[in-house]
Design an enzyme around this catalytic site. Structure first.
Site, mmCIF file in Angstrom:
data_model
loop_
_atom_site.group_PDB
_atom_site.id
_atom_site.type_symbol
_atom_site.label_atom_id
_atom_site.label_comp_id
_atom_site.label_asym_id
_atom_site.label_seq_id
_atom_site.Cartn_x
_atom_site.Cartn_y
_atom_site.Cartn_z
ATOM 1 N N CYS A 2 40.670 3.882 65.790
ATOM 2 C CA CYS A 2 39.342 4.343 65.383
ATOM 3 C C CYS A 2 38.329 3.863 66.404
ATOM 4 O O CYS A 2 37.947 2.692 66.416
ATOM 5 C CB CYS A 2 38.997 3.805 63.996
ATOM 6 S SG CYS A 2 37.368 4.342 63.402
ATOM 7 N N GLU A 104 38.273 11.639 64.448
ATOM 8 C CA GLU A 104 39.590 11.575 65.070
ATOM 9 C C GLU A 104 39.942 12.951 65.613
ATOM 10 O O GLU A 104 39.396 13.964 65.166
ATOM 11 C CB GLU A 104 40.629 11.103 64.055
ATOM 12 C CG GLU A 104 41.923 10.628 64.681
ATOM 13 C CD GLU A 104 41.701 9.573 65.742
ATOM 14 O OE1 GLU A 104 41.739 9.947 66.950
ATOM 15 O OE2 GLU A 104 41.476 8.397 65.404
#
Length: 215
Positions: A2, A104
């Site tokens: 992340c 993402e």
């Protein structure tokens, strides 16, 4: 992993959500915040749950020589933190990182030249938190103290494995009803998938039809 979060909420909104007071310099607000820039982001520390304060995204252990090391520590694999020299002394230094979502990319070809960008959230929550670790680092050149944080990650659940189809990881995502459990020093293993599996939703921001689609 992340490396990009989304945070547009103003300090007042965070204060109302967490019933806490914001203190310190302004934090970075942007739809897609790049962690590699080591921005200041709001956090709630285990020792001060009634305050929201800014911290540098990018963890610096006490032995780090300079701030450049922080670009390597945006994330911490929580399965390994007890053994990693960078994090093992900070496993009990827990913090919450408020976000509106995180970004993402799904690889559409083997080399990753074509990708779809997804915005992922906890279902039905405009604000939620990511479980992190923190350390107060002292700059050896100036003796200045700096609060630094990292995002904890775990194996991806089925939704995130479909999106993050290379590394198959996801951050420790905490809903409003369990976020403070993270601060209570519960063993990190409790928050790893499949032991813990939050209900998520994902919006495709780059689909070919030009309209958002949801998982």
């Amino acid at each position: 992993m992340c490396y990009y979060i989304s945070l547009l909420s103003e300090a007042q909104e965070l204060e109302e959500f967490f019933d806490a007071t914001y203190q310190g310099e302004p934090y970075h607000k942007e739809f897609r915040i790049n962690g590699f820039a080591n921005p200041k982001i709001p956090v709630i520390l285990d020792r001060e749950p009634n305050h929201i304060i800014p911290a540098q995204w990018g963890f610096l252990p006490s032995w780090a020589k300079d701030r450049e090391f922080a670009k390597k520590t945006l994330n911490a694999r929580m399965e390994e933190v007890h053994d990693k020299p960078t994090f093992k002394n900070s496993v009990s230094n827990r913090c919450l990182i408020p976000v509106n979502g995180f970004h993402e990319w799904k690889h559409l070809d083997s080399k990753g030249k074509q990708k779809d960008n997804y915005l992922i959230k906890i279902k039905n929550q405009n604000i939620f938190t990511i479980g992190g670790l923190y350390n107060i680092w002292t700059d050896p050149s100036t003796d200045q103290e700096l609060l630094t944080v990292t995002i904890g990650t775990t194996d991806a659940n089925p939704l995130m494995a479909e999106i993050h189809n290379t590394k198959k990881r996801m951050p420790i995502l905490l809903s409003k009803h369990n976020q403070y459990t993270w601060l209570d020093d519960v063993p990190v293993e409790y928050f790893l998938y499949p032991e813990y599996d939050p209900e998520l939703e994902a919006e495709n921001l780059t689909n070919t039809e030009g309209a958002a689609t949801l998982f």
